[in-house]
Design a protein around this motif. Structure first.
Motif, PDB file in Angstrom:
ATOM      1  N   ARG A  28       0.620  -1.116  -0.159  1.00 51.93           N
ATOM      2  CA  ARG A  28      -0.038  -0.214   0.079  1.00 51.93           C
ATOM      3  C   ARG A  28       0.996   1.201   0.082  1.00 51.93           C
ATOM      4  NH1 ARG A  28      -2.497  -0.496   6.095  1.00 51.93           N
ATOM      5  NH2 ARG A  28      -0.886  -0.086   7.286  1.00 51.93           N
ATOM      6  N   GLN A  29       0.300   2.214  -0.402  1.00 50.77           N
ATOM      7  CA  GLN A  29       0.999   3.558  -0.462  1.00 50.77           C
ATOM      8  C   GLN A  29       0.131   4.637  -0.319  1.00 50.77           C
ATOM      9  OE1 GLN A  29       3.056   4.203  -4.242  1.00 50.77           O
ATOM     10  NE2 GLN A  29       4.557   5.608  -3.155  1.00 50.77           N
ATOM     11  N   ALA A  30       0.555   5.451   0.747  1.00 55.91           N
ATOM     12  CA  ALA A  30      -0.506   6.654   1.150  1.00 55.91           C
ATOM     13  C   ALA A  30       0.080   7.721   0.697  1.00 55.91           C
ATOM     14  CB  ALA A  30      -0.386   6.679   2.771  1.00 55.91           C
ATOM     15  N   PRO A  31      -0.669   8.801   0.537  1.00 60.19           N
ATOM     16  CA  PRO A  31      -0.198  10.241  -0.198  1.00 60.19           C
ATOM     17  C   PRO A  31       1.031  10.670   0.691  1.00 60.19           C
ATOM     18  CG  PRO A  31      -2.391  10.253   0.034  1.00 60.19           C
ATOM     19  CD  PRO A  31      -1.978   8.851   0.858  1.00 60.19           C
ATOM     20  N   GLY A  32       2.385  10.887   0.053  1.00 57.92           N
ATOM     21  CA  GLY A  32       3.680  11.451   0.445  1.00 57.92           C
ATOM     22  C   GLY A  32       4.463  10.255   1.173  1.00 57.92           C
ATOM     23  N   LYS A  33       3.829   9.119   0.821  1.00 58.22           N
ATOM     24  CA  LYS A  33       4.742   7.932   1.825  1.00 58.22           C
ATOM     25  C   LYS A  33       5.389   6.948   0.677  1.00 58.22           C
ATOM     26  CE  LYS A  33       2.470   8.258   6.344  1.00 58.22           C
ATOM     27  NZ  LYS A  33       2.177   7.539   7.236  1.00 58.22           N
ATOM     28  N   GLU A  34       6.078   6.156   1.074  1.00 62.85           N
ATOM     29  CA  GLU A  34       6.867   5.201   0.418  1.00 62.85           C
ATOM     30  C   GLU A  34       5.666   4.097   0.141  1.00 62.85           C
ATOM     31  OE1 GLU A  34      11.448   5.977   0.595  1.00 62.85           O
ATOM     32  OE2 GLU A  34      10.606   4.218   1.311  1.00 62.85           O
ATOM     33  N   ARG A  35       5.774   2.990  -0.736  1.00 63.63           N
ATOM     34  CA  ARG A  35       5.089   1.940  -0.971  1.00 63.63           C
ATOM     35  C   ARG A  35       5.609   0.970   0.211  1.00 63.63           C
ATOM     36  NH1 ARG A  35       3.574  -0.250  -6.775  1.00 63.63           N
ATOM     37  NH2 ARG A  35       3.208   2.089  -6.943  1.00 63.63           N
TER      38      ARG A  35
END
Length: 123
Positions: free
Chosen positions: A38-45
């Protein structure tokens, strides 16, 4: 080549449940594992869960252990992620991944990816 298509994302309230599916096609006989990231906005997968394609051994990130369950139906070439007790911090685009490579929890250890499905958990 292997093609992966996810489905099942959506909007859910905190504490609710969702089930993601990932249909695999192509050279699926070459795979030894499949997983969810998963990948949240502004974060790494980040790694969520993985399952060996033959033996069914499962592995989970600490953040989802006890709440998420990964499973697969080899007869349908389909991977699932049952997500229970969802939290707002689970909000992300969820990606299905597959590989014939070694390793388990790293993005670079997977060579096939789906297009992603959005999961949004409201508080």
């Amino acid at each position: 080549q292997v093609q992966l298509v996810e489905s099942g994302g959506g909007l859910v309230q905190a504490g609710g449940s969702l089930r993601l599916s990932c249909a695999a096609s192509g050279r699926t006989f070459s795979l030894n594992k499949m997983g969810w990231f998963r990948q949240a906005p502004g974060k790494e997968r980040e790694f969520v869960a993985a399952i060996s394609w033959i033996g069914g051994n499962t592995h989970y990130a600490d953040s989802v252990k006890g709440r998420f369950t990964i499973s697969r139906d080899n007869s349908k070439n389909t991977l699932y992620l049952q997500m229970n007790s969802l939290k707002p911090e689970d909000t992300a685009v969820y990606y299905c991944a597959a590989s014939s490579l070694g390793g388990l929890r790293m993005v670079h250890e997977y060579d096939y990816w789906g297009q992603g499905t959005q999961v949004t958990v409201s508080s």
